[in-house]
Scaffold this motif. Structure first.
Motif, PDB file in Angstrom:
ATOM      1  N   TYR A  25       1.550  -3.849   5.320  1.00 36.94           N
ATOM      2  CA  TYR A  25       0.458  -3.058   4.763  1.00 36.94           C
ATOM      3  C   TYR A  25       0.501  -1.637   5.336  1.00 36.94           C
ATOM      4  O   TYR A  25       1.213  -1.351   6.303  1.00 36.94           O
ATOM      5  CB  TYR A  25      -0.892  -3.725   4.969  1.00 36.94           C
ATOM      6  N   GLY A  26      -0.250  -0.745   4.708  1.00 41.91           N
ATOM      7  CA  GLY A  26      -0.177   0.674   5.004  1.00 41.91           C
ATOM      8  C   GLY A  26      -0.370   1.044   6.461  1.00 41.91           C
ATOM      9  O   GLY A  26       0.420   1.810   7.022  1.00 41.91           O
ATOM     10  N   TYR A  27      -1.424   0.535   7.087  1.00 44.18           N
ATOM     11  CA  TYR A  27      -1.691   0.891   8.482  1.00 44.18           C
ATOM     12  C   TYR A  27      -0.530   0.472   9.386  1.00 44.18           C
ATOM     13  O   TYR A  27      -0.154   1.208  10.297  1.00 44.18           O
ATOM     14  CB  TYR A  27      -2.999   0.258   8.960  1.00 44.18           C
ATOM     15  N   GLN A  28       0.057  -0.690   9.116  1.00 47.03           N
ATOM     16  CA  GLN A  28       1.208  -1.134   9.910  1.00 47.03           C
ATOM     17  C   GLN A  28       2.381  -0.166   9.755  1.00 47.03           C
ATOM     18  O   GLN A  28       3.083   0.102  10.721  1.00 47.03           O
ATOM     19  CB  GLN A  28       1.669  -2.527   9.475  1.00 47.03           C
ATOM     20  N   LEU A  29       2.593   0.332   8.555  1.00 44.15           N
ATOM     21  CA  LEU A  29       3.677   1.286   8.329  1.00 44.15           C
ATOM     22  C   LEU A  29       3.449   2.556   9.135  1.00 44.15           C
ATOM     23  O   LEU A  29       4.379   3.076   9.761  1.00 44.15           O
ATOM     24  CB  LEU A  29       3.804   1.610   6.837  1.00 44.15           C
ATOM     25  N   GLY A  46      -4.796   9.366   5.774  1.00 45.70           N
ATOM     26  CA  GLY A  46      -5.318  10.006   4.569  1.00 45.70           C
ATOM     27  C   GLY A  46      -4.249  10.620   3.690  1.00 45.70           C
ATOM     28  O   GLY A  46      -4.394  10.693   2.474  1.00 45.70           O
ATOM     29  N   SER A  47      -3.158  11.052   4.281  1.00 42.89           N
ATOM     30  CA  SER A  47      -2.063  11.624   3.495  1.00 42.89           C
ATOM     31  C   SER A  47      -0.994  10.580   3.183  1.00 42.89           C
ATOM     32  O   SER A  47      -0.138  10.801   2.324  1.00 42.89           O
ATOM     33  CB  SER A  47      -1.429  12.807   4.235  1.00 42.89           C
ATOM     34  N   PHE A  48      -1.047   9.441   3.865  1.00 49.17           N
ATOM     35  CA  PHE A  48      -0.026   8.412   3.671  1.00 49.17           C
ATOM     36  C   PHE A  48      -0.303   7.538   2.449  1.00 49.17           C
ATOM     37  O   PHE A  48       0.611   7.194   1.702  1.00 49.17           O
ATOM     38  CB  PHE A  48       0.072   7.544   4.934  1.00 49.17           C
ATOM     39  N   TYR A  49      -1.561   7.190   2.245  1.00 48.12           N
ATOM     40  CA  TYR A  49      -1.872   6.301   1.126  1.00 48.12           C
ATOM     41  C   TYR A  49      -1.542   6.908  -0.237  1.00 48.12           C
ATOM     42  O   TYR A  49      -1.032   6.193  -1.115  1.00 48.12           O
ATOM     43  CB  TYR A  49      -3.314   5.804   1.216  1.00 48.12           C
ATOM     44  N   PRO A  50      -1.753   8.213  -0.455  1.00 49.86           N
ATOM     45  CA  PRO A  50      -1.291   8.786  -1.732  1.00 49.86           C
ATOM     46  C   PRO A  50       0.215   8.612  -1.940  1.00 49.86           C
ATOM     47  O   PRO A  50       0.665   8.408  -3.078  1.00 49.86           O
ATOM     48  CB  PRO A  50      -1.685  10.262  -1.624  1.00 49.86           C
ATOM     49  N   LEU A  51       0.997   8.668  -0.860  1.00 49.64           N
ATOM     50  CA  LEU A  51       2.437   8.421  -0.969  1.00 49.64           C
ATOM     51  C   LEU A  51       2.694   6.987  -1.436  1.00 49.64           C
ATOM     52  O   LEU A  51       3.517   6.753  -2.332  1.00 49.64           O
ATOM     53  CB  LEU A  51       3.140   8.664   0.361  1.00 49.64           C
ATOM     54  N   LEU A  52       1.992   6.022  -0.833  1.00 52.55           N
ATOM     55  CA  LEU A  52       2.162   4.625  -1.243  1.00 52.55           C
ATOM     56  C   LEU A  52       1.794   4.435  -2.712  1.00 52.55           C
ATOM     57  O   LEU A  52       2.492   3.737  -3.446  1.00 52.55           O
ATOM     58  CB  LEU A  52       1.323   3.697  -0.365  1.00 52.55           C
TER      59      LEU A  52
END
Length: 111
Positions: A25-29, A46-52
């Protein structure tokens, strides 16, 4: 700063690479990127989830919502991401581009 631009361009490649190792999941990444880079590369959630979301929209990864139970007894919804074959192809292309640019930089600096 130049390092921010270079880092931003590398996060997609690093994310796809880590997803080749295991679904997560995202936080683990975000945490894996920080840990494995020994703190040299950090990503704001906040900037990582748009990438996902973009990687999913482009068909490189898929996400599956799961409910997990926390130690407090509360439930939490998480999205576990999985790399697709198109994502593996994208990773190979990004790695090739990265190696080409890296070689070009070394050629210039070593001349």
């Amino acid at each position: 700063m130049a390092i921010d631009t270079m880092k931003k361009g590398s996060i997609e490649m690093l994310t796809l690479f880590l997803l080749c190792e295991e679904d997560t999941y995202g936080y683990q990444l975000v945490q894996k990127i920080k840990e494995r880079s020994k703190g040299l590369i950090t990503v704001q959630e906040g900037s990582f989830y748009p990438l996902l979301y973009r990687l999913a929209d482009d068909g490189y990864i898929t996400g599956q919502e799961i409910v997990t139970r926390m130690s407090t007894g509360r439930s939490r919804m998480r999205v576990i991401y999985h790399i697709e074959s198109a994502g593996r192809e994208r990773l190979a292309s990004l790695k090739k581009d990265y190696e080409t640019v890296q070689q070009g930089i070394h050629n210039i600096l070593d001349s």
